[in-house]
Design a protein around this motif. Structure first.
Motif, PDB file in Angstrom:
ATOM      1  N   THR A 170     -68.594  11.933  63.290  1.00 48.96           N
ATOM      2  CA  THR A 170     -67.224  11.555  62.977  1.00 48.96           C
ATOM      3  C   THR A 170     -66.309  12.731  63.294  1.00 48.96           C
ATOM      4  N   GLN A 229     -59.679  13.229  61.260  1.00 48.26           N
ATOM      5  CA  GLN A 229     -58.497  12.437  61.596  1.00 48.26           C
ATOM      6  C   GLN A 229     -57.348  12.749  60.635  1.00 48.26           C
ATOM      7  N   LYS A 232     -49.706   5.147  63.665  1.00 54.40           N
ATOM      8  CA  LYS A 232     -50.724   4.789  64.655  1.00 54.40           C
ATOM      9  C   LYS A 232     -50.923   3.271  64.692  1.00 54.40           C
ATOM     10  N   VAL A 272     -50.125   0.890  67.989  1.00 54.16           N
ATOM     11  CA  VAL A 272     -51.164   0.074  68.621  1.00 54.16           C
ATOM     12  C   VAL A 272     -50.806  -1.410  68.542  1.00 54.16           C
ATOM     13  N   GLU A 323     -56.905   2.351  64.505  1.00 55.16           N
ATOM     14  CA  GLU A 323     -57.430   2.532  65.861  1.00 55.16           C
ATOM     15  C   GLU A 323     -57.108   1.361  66.793  1.00 55.16           C
ATOM     16  N   ASN A 324     -57.191   0.128  66.294  1.00 58.78           N
ATOM     17  CA  ASN A 324     -56.987  -1.036  67.162  1.00 58.78           C
ATOM     18  C   ASN A 324     -56.057  -2.080  66.558  1.00 58.78           C
ATOM     19  N   HIS A 366     -58.858   4.671  59.421  1.00 57.33           N
ATOM     20  CA  HIS A 366     -58.710   5.290  60.743  1.00 57.33           C
ATOM     21  C   HIS A 366     -59.340   4.465  61.869  1.00 57.33           C
ATOM     22  N   THR A 367     -60.654   4.234  61.770  1.00 58.73           N
ATOM     23  CA  THR A 367     -61.403   3.682  62.899  1.00 58.73           C
ATOM     24  C   THR A 367     -62.250   2.477  62.487  1.00 58.73           C
TER      25      THR A 367
END
Length: 194
Positions: free
Chosen positions: A27, A30, A38, A42, A110-111, A144-145
């Motif tokens: 990892t 972040q 963010k 995105v 992230e997405n 975050h992810t």
């Protein structure tokens, strides 16, 4: 049949019944990333929009103004105006839903995906059949992810769950983008700070 058994027995000897350990994933720190910014960046990139709201009242006011022409608004989010649904309702009656308002469990910076399970969507068809979708996301629930997302989901037991990210879109070989071809035409995410 004898050949098949020989092959299966040989495989059993070669591989044990004990599953292999999962790899340890590296990892990355972040901490310097603003998760809300963010997420917004995105989501805009994939065709969605965010609206920052301080209260549920602000969300209701935005929906009243922006979706004034909507014939049927279904809300499964506490305090947000809309028609509720019952668990025994026939999914065929969702054909005229202009806007569905849901509250996912959390979102991913992230997405710009949001994780929602069956008990928060009323019926699994609703997020995909409505003309427009709105999500109410508390900013402290953004991770975050996808690695963080899967750690958060862990081994939870649920009958159905999905990540939703942006409006439906498709493109042909000439790269002509069409929104709403296979699902909602737009996605609005209301971001509320607790």
């Amino acid at each position: 049949m004898e050949s098949r058994d020989k092959i299966l027995n040989a495989l059993k000897k070669k591989f044990s019944d004990t599953p292999a350990a999962l790899p340890v994933l590296k990892t990355y720190s972040q901490s310097s990333i603003d998760l809300v910014e963010k997420f917004e960046f995105v989501l805009r990139g994939i065709g969605g929009r965010t609206v920052r709201a301080n209260t549920i009242h602000e969300i209701n006011e935005y929906i009243r103004q922006e979706f004034a022409d909507a014939k049927r608004i279904v809300s499964l989010t506490d305090g947000v105006n809309g028609t509720p649904i019952t668990p025994d309702i026939d999914p065929h009656t969702f054909a005229d839903v202009d806007l569905i308002i849901l509250q996912p469990h959390f979102a991913v910076a992230e997405n710009a995906a949001a994780w929602i399970t069956a008990e928060r969507m009323g019926d699994r068809a609703l997020p995909f059949i409505a003309q427009h979708i709105a999500l109410v996301v508390y900013t402290d629930s953004i991770v975050h992810t996808m690695h963080d997302a899967y750690n958060k989901i862990s081994n939870a037991n649920y009958p159905f769950g999905t990540f939703i990210a942006g409006p439906s879109k498709t493109a042909d070989i000439e790269q002509s983008l069409v929104l709403g071809a296979h699902g909602p035409k737009s996605m609005t995410v209301f971001l509320i700070s607790k």
